[in-house]
Scaffold this motif. Structure first.
Motif, PDB file in Angstrom:
ATOM      1  N   TYR A 106       9.494   7.911  55.202  1.00 24.82           N
ATOM      2  CA  TYR A 106       9.999   8.293  56.518  1.00 24.82           C
ATOM      3  C   TYR A 106      11.209   7.452  56.910  1.00 24.82           C
ATOM      4  O   TYR A 106      12.216   7.970  57.418  1.00 24.82           O
ATOM      5  CB  TYR A 106       8.898   8.145  57.573  1.00 24.82           C
ATOM      6  CG  TYR A 106       9.398   8.394  58.979  1.00 24.82           C
ATOM      7  CD1 TYR A 106       9.513   9.687  59.471  1.00 24.82           C
ATOM      8  CD2 TYR A 106       9.784   7.326  59.795  1.00 24.82           C
ATOM      9  CE1 TYR A 106       9.998   9.913  60.749  1.00 24.82           C
ATOM     10  CE2 TYR A 106      10.268   7.556  61.073  1.00 24.82           C
ATOM     11  CZ  TYR A 106      10.377   8.844  61.548  1.00 24.82           C
ATOM     12  OH  TYR A 106      10.861   9.064  62.806  1.00 24.82           O
ATOM     13  N   GLY A 107      11.123   6.146  56.688  1.00 21.13           N
ATOM     14  CA  GLY A 107      12.234   5.274  57.047  1.00 21.13           C
ATOM     15  C   GLY A 107      13.493   5.591  56.277  1.00 21.13           C
ATOM     16  O   GLY A 107      14.598   5.622  56.841  1.00 21.13           O
ATOM     17  N   MET A 108      13.347   5.834  54.970  1.00 23.29           N
ATOM     18  CA  MET A 108      14.534   6.134  54.166  1.00 23.29           C
ATOM     19  C   MET A 108      15.139   7.475  54.559  1.00 23.29           C
ATOM     20  O   MET A 108      16.356   7.598  54.698  1.00 23.29           O
ATOM     21  CB  MET A 108      14.178   6.127  52.679  1.00 23.29           C
ATOM     22  CG  MET A 108      15.388   6.326  51.771  1.00 23.29           C
ATOM     23  SD  MET A 108      14.979   6.272  50.001  1.00 23.29           S
ATOM     24  CE  MET A 108      14.514   4.543  49.815  1.00 23.29           C
ATOM     25  N   ARG A 109      14.295   8.485  54.730  1.00 26.02           N
ATOM     26  CA  ARG A 109      14.813   9.802  55.119  1.00 26.02           C
ATOM     27  C   ARG A 109      15.506   9.743  56.477  1.00 26.02           C
ATOM     28  O   ARG A 109      16.569  10.336  56.678  1.00 26.02           O
ATOM     29  CB  ARG A 109      13.682  10.830  55.155  1.00 26.02           C
ATOM     30  CG  ARG A 109      13.345  11.456  53.821  1.00 26.02           C
ATOM     31  CD  ARG A 109      12.503  12.713  53.998  1.00 26.02           C
ATOM     32  NE  ARG A 109      11.312  12.451  54.776  1.00 26.02           N
ATOM     33  CZ  ARG A 109      10.144  12.112  54.255  1.00 26.02           C
ATOM     34  NH1 ARG A 109      10.015  11.972  52.938  1.00 26.02           N
ATOM     35  NH2 ARG A 109       9.109  11.889  55.026  1.00 26.02           N
ATOM     36  N   THR A 110      14.911   9.024  57.426  1.00 21.55           N
ATOM     37  CA  THR A 110      15.502   8.932  58.753  1.00 21.55           C
ATOM     38  C   THR A 110      16.858   8.250  58.697  1.00 21.55           C
ATOM     39  O   THR A 110      17.825   8.701  59.323  1.00 21.55           O
ATOM     40  CB  THR A 110      14.562   8.163  59.704  1.00 21.55           C
ATOM     41  OG1 THR A 110      13.309   8.833  59.769  1.00 21.55           O
ATOM     42  CG2 THR A 110      15.157   8.082  61.097  1.00 21.55           C
ATOM     43  N   ALA A 111      16.962   7.155  57.944  1.00 20.09           N
ATOM     44  CA  ALA A 111      18.242   6.463  57.812  1.00 20.09           C
ATOM     45  C   ALA A 111      19.287   7.370  57.176  1.00 20.09           C
ATOM     46  O   ALA A 111      20.444   7.414  57.614  1.00 20.09           O
ATOM     47  CB  ALA A 111      18.064   5.188  56.984  1.00 20.09           C
ATOM     48  N   LEU A 112      18.887   8.103  56.145  1.00 15.81           N
ATOM     49  CA  LEU A 112      19.829   8.999  55.473  1.00 15.81           C
ATOM     50  C   LEU A 112      20.272  10.132  56.391  1.00 15.81           C
ATOM     51  O   LEU A 112      21.456  10.502  56.420  1.00 15.81           O
ATOM     52  CB  LEU A 112      19.184   9.565  54.206  1.00 15.81           C
ATOM     53  CG  LEU A 112      18.962   8.570  53.066  1.00 15.81           C
ATOM     54  CD1 LEU A 112      18.123   9.198  51.959  1.00 15.81           C
ATOM     55  CD2 LEU A 112      20.293   8.082  52.499  1.00 15.81           C
ATOM     56  N   GLU A 113      19.345  10.697  57.145  1.00 17.17           N
ATOM     57  CA  GLU A 113      19.695  11.802  58.028  1.00 17.17           C
ATOM     58  C   GLU A 113      20.596  11.349  59.172  1.00 17.17           C
ATOM     59  O   GLU A 113      21.549  12.041  59.540  1.00 17.17           O
ATOM     60  CB  GLU A 113      18.419  12.450  58.570  1.00 17.17           C
ATOM     61  CG  GLU A 113      17.631  13.201  57.494  1.00 17.17           C
ATOM     62  CD  GLU A 113      16.295  13.714  58.000  1.00 17.17           C
ATOM     63  OE1 GLU A 113      15.959  13.434  59.175  1.00 17.17           O
ATOM     64  OE2 GLU A 113      15.601  14.397  57.228  1.00 17.17           O
ATOM     65  N   LEU A 114      20.316  10.177  59.733  1.00 15.81           N
ATOM     66  CA  LEU A 114      21.158   9.661  60.811  1.00 15.81           C
ATOM     67  C   LEU A 114      22.569   9.344  60.319  1.00 15.81           C
ATOM     68  O   LEU A 114      23.551   9.612  60.996  1.00 15.81           O
ATOM     69  CB  LEU A 114      20.521   8.410  61.419  1.00 15.81           C
ATOM     70  CG  LEU A 114      19.274   8.621  62.277  1.00 15.81           C
ATOM     71  CD1 LEU A 114      18.630   7.287  62.604  1.00 15.81           C
ATOM     72  CD2 LEU A 114      19.633   9.362  63.564  1.00 15.81           C
ATOM     73  N   ALA A 115      22.657   8.762  59.124  1.00 11.67           N
ATOM     74  CA  ALA A 115      23.960   8.344  58.607  1.00 11.67           C
ATOM     75  C   ALA A 115      24.815   9.521  58.146  1.00 11.67           C
ATOM     76  O   ALA A 115      26.032   9.526  58.335  1.00 11.67           O
ATOM     77  CB  ALA A 115      23.781   7.349  57.461  1.00 11.67           C
ATOM     78  N   THR A 116      24.182  10.513  57.534  1.00 10.60           N
ATOM     79  CA  THR A 116      24.952  11.631  56.969  1.00 10.60           C
ATOM     80  C   THR A 116      25.071  12.814  57.915  1.00 10.60           C
ATOM     81  O   THR A 116      25.962  13.654  57.747  1.00 10.60           O
ATOM     82  CB  THR A 116      24.307  12.131  55.670  1.00 10.60           C
ATOM     83  OG1 THR A 116      22.989  12.642  55.956  1.00 10.60           O
ATOM     84  CG2 THR A 116      24.199  11.004  54.655  1.00 10.60           C
ATOM     85  N   GLY A 117      24.175  12.907  58.892  1.00 13.90           N
ATOM     86  CA  GLY A 117      24.174  14.063  59.762  1.00 13.90           C
ATOM     87  C   GLY A 117      23.603  15.302  59.098  1.00 13.90           C
ATOM     88  O   GLY A 117      23.794  16.414  59.584  1.00 13.90           O
ATOM     89  N   VAL A 118      22.895  15.119  57.984  1.00 13.51           N
ATOM     90  CA  VAL A 118      22.328  16.235  57.208  1.00 13.51           C
ATOM     91  C   VAL A 118      20.829  16.011  57.051  1.00 13.51           C
ATOM     92  O   VAL A 118      20.381  14.880  56.832  1.00 13.51           O
ATOM     93  CB  VAL A 118      22.995  16.324  55.814  1.00 13.51           C
ATOM     94  CG1 VAL A 118      22.356  17.426  54.974  1.00 13.51           C
ATOM     95  CG2 VAL A 118      24.492  16.562  55.954  1.00 13.51           C
ATOM     96  N   THR A 119      20.044  17.085  57.159  1.00 15.34           N
ATOM     97  CA  THR A 119      18.608  17.004  56.917  1.00 15.34           C
ATOM     98  C   THR A 119      18.277  17.646  55.573  1.00 15.34           C
ATOM     99  O   THR A 119      19.113  18.321  54.977  1.00 15.34           O
ATOM    100  CB  THR A 119      17.828  17.725  58.029  1.00 15.34           C
ATOM    101  OG1 THR A 119      18.233  19.096  58.066  1.00 15.34           O
ATOM    102  CG2 THR A 119      18.084  17.092  59.382  1.00 15.34           C
ATOM    103  N   GLY A 120      17.053  17.449  55.116  1.00 18.53           N
ATOM    104  CA  GLY A 120      16.626  18.090  53.874  1.00 18.53           C
ATOM    105  C   GLY A 120      16.560  17.165  52.674  1.00 18.53           C
ATOM    106  O   GLY A 120      16.442  17.636  51.538  1.00 18.53           O
ATOM    107  N   PHE A 121      16.616  15.856  52.883  1.00 24.01           N
ATOM    108  CA  PHE A 121      16.461  14.913  51.772  1.00 24.01           C
ATOM    109  C   PHE A 121      15.025  14.958  51.263  1.00 24.01           C
ATOM    110  O   PHE A 121      14.078  15.047  52.049  1.00 24.01           O
ATOM    111  CB  PHE A 121      16.804  13.492  52.210  1.00 24.01           C
ATOM    112  CG  PHE A 121      18.276  13.267  52.445  1.00 24.01           C
ATOM    113  CD1 PHE A 121      19.089  12.782  51.438  1.00 24.01           C
ATOM    114  CD2 PHE A 121      18.846  13.549  53.685  1.00 24.01           C
ATOM    115  CE1 PHE A 121      20.438  12.577  51.655  1.00 24.01           C
ATOM    116  CE2 PHE A 121      20.197  13.350  53.905  1.00 24.01           C
ATOM    117  CZ  PHE A 121      20.995  12.869  52.896  1.00 24.01           C
TER     118      PHE A 121
END
Length: 204
Positions: A106-121
């Motif tokens: 959850y933490g990694m996905r949230t960081a990635l989504e916030l930084a990239t502006g993209v969901t679906g990791f």
């Protein structure tokens, strides 16, 4: 301080000499003008540390306060930010949440989504490779692989190896064992699985 406030701090003899048109009076006017910019900053100093109110140039500095400065790490001084300043503000605002869930899917996905502006990791843990995680990146974020890799390396547990790949057009692979168990694991380190919620909300 206003001129009148400064004047009241002076000895009585100086106050009498600080009348209109005097040298001391002119000096007090200059002092008031010099103090004004600093007092304006101090009057609203809390805005410097608010993610959505601080000036654009201060946002990158605030990432150090929440251990997210690896997102803006650049090899050259004064290099442009690797992501829009709005997304950087989001990362700072969610810094406490990211620290709480660091080392978890959850933490990694949230960081990635916030930084990239993209969901679906998608995060996979191959059954035949313990302590290894495959991060599958949505095609919409394929042009941000350098940023994604930097975040993954910082957010993963130290003992876990990772690889970053881009999801194919066929969509994400079916859930593996790590996705079907009540507890999620990163590198086989058991952690509670939060209920899926939008990235901007803290898991219940």
């Amino acid at each position: 301080m206003h001129r009148a406030a400064i004047e009241r701090l002076l000895p009585a003899a100086y106050q009498r000499a600080a009348g209109p048109g005097s040298v001391l009076g002119a000096l007090l006017d200059v002092m008031e003008a010099l103090h004004a910019p600093d007092e304006a900053v101090l009057a609203d100093v809390d805005a410097l540390f608010a993610p959505y109110r601080t000036p654009d140039g201060f946002v990158a500095y605030l990432t150090r306060w929440v251990a997210m400065d690896h997102v803006v790490a650049t090899p050259r001084p004064n290099a442009p930010l690797p992501l829009p300043v709005g997304r950087l503000r989001d990362l700072v605002a969610h810094g406490a949440l990211l620290a709480r869930w660091r080392g978890t899917p959850y933490g990694m996905r949230t960081a990635l989504e916030l930084a990239t502006g993209v969901t679906g990791f998608v995060l996979d843990e191959p059954a035949d490779r313990p302590f290894h995680v495959v991060v599958r990146v949505p095609p919409a974020a394929a042009d941000q692989l350098a940023l994604v890799t930097r975040i993954v390396e910082a957010e993963k547990p130290a003992a876990v190896t990772v690889e970053v790949t881009v999801l194919g057009d066929a969509g994400p692979p079916p859930p593996g064992p790590a996705d079907s168990t009540p507890d999620r694991a990163v590198g086989r380190a058991r952690v509670p699985s939060p209920v899926p919620v939008p990235a901007v909300e803290e898991p219940s």
